[in-house]
Design an enzyme around this catalytic site. Structure first.
Site, PDB file in Angstrom:
ATOM      1  N   TRP A 162       0.800  -1.209  -0.024  1.00 28.78           N
ATOM      2  CA  TRP A 162       0.024  -0.047   0.071  1.00 28.78           C
ATOM      3  C   TRP A 162       0.789   1.421  -0.086  1.00 28.78           C
ATOM      4  O   TRP A 162       0.361   2.432  -0.253  1.00 28.78           O
ATOM      5  CB  TRP A 162      -0.884  -0.011   1.354  1.00 28.78           C
ATOM      6  N   ASN A 163       2.220   1.169   0.124  1.00 29.00           N
ATOM      7  CA  ASN A 163       2.835   2.333   0.507  1.00 29.00           C
ATOM      8  C   ASN A 163       3.210   3.296  -0.772  1.00 29.00           C
ATOM      9  O   ASN A 163       3.474   4.429  -0.708  1.00 29.00           O
ATOM     10  CB  ASN A 163       4.199   2.062   1.122  1.00 29.00           C
ATOM     11  N   LYS A 186      -2.593  -7.867  -8.308  1.00 27.90           N
ATOM     12  CA  LYS A 186      -3.367  -7.748  -7.058  1.00 27.90           C
ATOM     13  C   LYS A 186      -2.705  -6.756  -6.469  1.00 27.90           C
ATOM     14  O   LYS A 186      -1.713  -6.812  -5.753  1.00 27.90           O
ATOM     15  CB  LYS A 186      -3.260  -9.068  -6.185  1.00 27.90           C
ATOM     16  N   PRO A 187      -3.474  -5.438  -6.145  1.00 25.88           N
ATOM     17  CA  PRO A 187      -2.967  -4.191  -5.630  1.00 25.88           C
ATOM     18  C   PRO A 187      -3.164  -4.800  -3.947  1.00 25.88           C
ATOM     19  O   PRO A 187      -4.150  -5.643  -3.675  1.00 25.88           O
ATOM     20  CB  PRO A 187      -3.888  -3.124  -5.916  1.00 25.88           C
ATOM     21  N   ALA A 188      -2.531  -3.989  -2.942  1.00 27.21           N
ATOM     22  CA  ALA A 188      -2.993  -3.990  -1.532  1.00 27.21           C
ATOM     23  C   ALA A 188      -4.342  -3.522  -1.380  1.00 27.21           C
ATOM     24  O   ALA A 188      -5.017  -2.880  -1.858  1.00 27.21           O
ATOM     25  CB  ALA A 188      -2.221  -2.893  -0.810  1.00 27.21           C
ATOM     26  N   SER A 241       6.463  -7.756   2.753  1.00 23.23           N
ATOM     27  CA  SER A 241       7.141  -8.107   3.937  1.00 23.23           C
ATOM     28  C   SER A 241       8.022  -9.432   3.892  1.00 23.23           C
ATOM     29  O   SER A 241       7.555 -10.273   2.804  1.00 23.23           O
ATOM     30  CB  SER A 241       6.392  -8.388   5.038  1.00 23.23           C
ATOM     31  N   GLU A 262      11.113  -8.229  -3.822  1.00 27.18           N
ATOM     32  CA  GLU A 262      11.371  -7.153  -3.078  1.00 27.18           C
ATOM     33  C   GLU A 262      10.870  -6.753  -1.722  1.00 27.18           C
ATOM     34  O   GLU A 262       9.778  -6.695  -1.250  1.00 27.18           O
ATOM     35  CB  GLU A 262      10.977  -5.960  -3.867  1.00 27.18           C
ATOM     36  N   LEU A 263      11.748  -7.357  -0.699  1.00 20.84           N
ATOM     37  CA  LEU A 263      11.058  -7.491   0.683  1.00 20.84           C
ATOM     38  C   LEU A 263      11.690  -6.271   1.433  1.00 20.84           C
ATOM     39  O   LEU A 263      11.928  -5.250   1.278  1.00 20.84           O
ATOM     40  CB  LEU A 263      11.689  -8.751   1.192  1.00 20.84           C
ATOM     41  N   CYS A 296      10.502   0.953   2.013  1.00 24.41           N
ATOM     42  CA  CYS A 296      11.527  -0.002   2.507  1.00 24.41           C
ATOM     43  C   CYS A 296      12.688   0.466   2.379  1.00 24.41           C
ATOM     44  O   CYS A 296      13.666  -0.066   3.037  1.00 24.41           O
ATOM     45  CB  CYS A 296      11.302  -1.115   1.418  1.00 24.41           C
ATOM     46  N   GLU A 393      12.640  -3.079  11.417  1.00 23.04           N
ATOM     47  CA  GLU A 393      12.194  -1.887  10.489  1.00 23.04           C
ATOM     48  C   GLU A 393      10.992  -1.468  11.202  1.00 23.04           C
ATOM     49  O   GLU A 393       9.709  -1.975  11.544  1.00 23.04           O
ATOM     50  CB  GLU A 393      11.731  -2.653   9.267  1.00 23.04           C
TER      51      GLU A 393
HETATM   52  C1  SIN Z   1       9.679   0.617  -1.352  1.00 26.93           C
HETATM   53  O1  SIN Z   1       9.223   1.199  -0.228  1.00 26.93           O
HETATM   54  O2  SIN Z   1       9.713  -0.581  -1.671  1.00 26.93           O
HETATM   55  C2  SIN Z   1       9.972   1.482  -2.711  1.00 26.93           C
HETATM   56  C3  SIN Z   1      10.355   2.873  -2.193  1.00 26.93           C
HETATM   57  C4  SIN Z   1      10.997   3.528  -3.637  1.00 26.93           C
HETATM   58  O3  SIN Z   1      10.587   3.186  -4.709  1.00 26.93           O
HETATM   59  O4  SIN Z   1      11.704   4.345  -3.290  1.00 26.93           O
END
Ligand code: SIN
Length: 491
Positions: A162-163, A186-188, A241, A262-263, A296, A393
């Protein structure tokens, strides 16, 4: 009362309450829906279909049929569609940004930036689509010729968090579509509206039916199980995650499916004595407080060397105290709400744990604000490695500052994590810059900058932060297979 968007409502063409399967805008067969809410006030923006595993299967069947035709198109045709997709996204930037801010909470200005950032992947891969070159190799026998072909992997399943409700889908659609794959996405659950708006623009840009489907569902497990088990899906690209990534990898193992993961991260931000302190403070604000600490690649641990520790902490505290918290629709806002109550709880737990073990709060508050999911950006000093903030995190606007004395010590502390996504450091001594950049065990290193994300560079981690690269000239590789052709019997 219906949701107002605090001013200008986005066009109904983009604000969807149906999902997109095989080129049709659909509701759930049983009529089920789930609500999408504005985290700044809890109001319901829209309801979207709560689709079933059977719907995902339909989308996969359609993608399988459409993919072959899409792959047979010329690279130029695919590039043209992606470029039109980019142009439409930029034309509708304001509407897309409003939808994004409403469902996710980030300030409108930051949301506009995210739309541009996501669109840049569409443009980049429109250009890269034409450069899927093969190879010839000097053969091992006189009568043979060796060629290498690069071909699309087939149907790609994609799952995003969702971020970054708009940039993250673009980052997955663009290379997959450029390579000649079809995508079942599938989106969040928190942020499906941005993804549906993108699908509407992709449709208008000329994506053939079935090449892109968007499955809105509250049942992530069913979607994950279907794409991992269905033999027609050749690849899964996942951002989220580490815990969920691990589960998906286990589910995909029997099928031996191509994966990119991409975790999570736990980014260190190191300030050495020879750094430009003002630049380091600016970089720290950018990398720590971007998206309210919810990326992330956000800084999670700040290490400052003895000689500049006090001045850095003082300047950082002043800068953080100036940040405004509020609704993302308010132009004065720097930091919006956190995404959920659970996110606020984690923020509070990390502060309470650190304070109990001896940390001091220099600015901010240990608890959330009285209403909504708003928290005060907080700086802590006097940190030690036994605190939760050192290992987990936080994903919130919490800046914990650790003190260190020498380079070997800080490199050891920075690398002392199972994660390996982003890292940052500030230094001016050229020898140190090379030494530390080479020794940091992370997929990405920002030197004298707090912002590293761009479509032209390979984004991705190592260790438990995952594998695979998004963006750059390497970004297509994850969506292609390499086929070796040996031509024998040449007289
Ligand atoms: C992410 O939070 O996985 C991506 C952040 C970004 O694209 O800079």
């Amino acid at each position: 009362m219906s949701y107002t968007f605090k001013g200008v409502s986005p066009s109904p063409e983009l604000l969807r309450d149906t999902a997109f399967i095989a080129g049709d805008w659909v509701s759930a067969a049983d009529g089920r829906t789930f609500a999408v809410t504005d985290p700044s006030c809890g109001e319901i923006i829209r309801h979207v279909p709560d689709l079933s595993r059977e719907d995902t299967r339909k989308a996969i069947d359609a993608a399988h049929a459409a993919q072959k035709l899409w792959a047979d198109e010329t690279a130029e045709t695919r590039a043209d569609v992606l470029r039109r997709f980019h142009d439409l996204v930029m034309k509708h930037q304001e509407d897309l940004a409003r939808i994004l801010t409403a469902e996710m909470g980030k300030p409108l200005q930051e949301a506009r930036g995210e739309i541009t950032y996501g669109a840049s992947y569409l443009l980049w891969f429109a250009e890269e689509a034409r450069r899927v070159y093969g190879d010839t190799i000097p053969a091992h026998r006189k009568d043979a010729r060796i060629m290498v072909l690069r071909q699309p992997v087939g149907v790609v399943a994609a799952i995003t968090p969702w971020n970054f409700p708009s940039a993250m889908p673009c980052r997955k659609f663009a290379p997959a579509l450029a390579a000649g794959c079809a995508v079942v996405f599938k989106p969040a659950m928190e942020t499906p509206l941005s993804a549906l708006a993108l699908a509407a623009l992709g449709e208008r840009a000329g994506l053939p039916r079935g090449v892109l489907s968007v499955i809105t569902t509250s049942d992530s497990r069913a979607f994950g199980a279907e794409v991992c088990e269905n033999p027609l899906v050749s690849k899964l690209t996942f951002t989220g995650s580490t815990q969920v990534g691990r589960l998906l990898m286990a589910q995909a193992a029997p099928k031996i499916m191509k994966l990119s993961m991409e975790l999570g991260g736990n980014a260190p931000f190191i300030v050495f004595d020879d750094a430009d302190v003002d630049a380091a403070v600016d970089g720290c604000i950018q990398s720590k407080f971007r998206n309210n600490g919810q990326t992330c690649v956000c800084t999670n641990r700040i290490y400052v060397q003895d000689g500049v520790h006090d001045v850095f902490v003082e300047k950082l505290t002043e800068a953080v105290a100036r940040l405004n918290v509020g609704s993302g629709m308010d132009p004065r806002t720097d930091l919006g709400p956190l995404i959920s109550e659970a996110a606020c709880d984690k923020f509070e737990t990390h502060i309470a744990d650190a304070v109990e073990k001896g940390a001091r709060i220099l600015t901010g508050a240990p608890t959330r604000l009285p209403q909504g999911t708003f928290v005060q950006p907080t700086v802590l000093s006097g940190l030690s490695s036994d605190m939760l903030v050192a290992t987990e995190e936080t994903f919130a606007p919490l800046a914990p500052v650790f003190r260190f004395s020498d380079e070997d010590e800080v490199v050891r502390m920075a690398n002392d994590t199972e994660f390996g996504l982003a890292s940052y450091f500030y230094a001016n001594n050229l020898n140190r810059v090379w030494r530390v950049a080479e020794r940091l065990a992370f997929g990405m290193v920002g030197v004298n900058t707090g912002l590293i994300s761009t479509a032209v560079a390979p984004f991705g981690g190592i260790k438990q932060s995952g594998f695979g690269k998004e963006g750059s000239k390497y970004g297509l590789d994850d969506f292609l297979t390499m086929k070796y052709v040996c031509l024998g019997g040449i007289a």
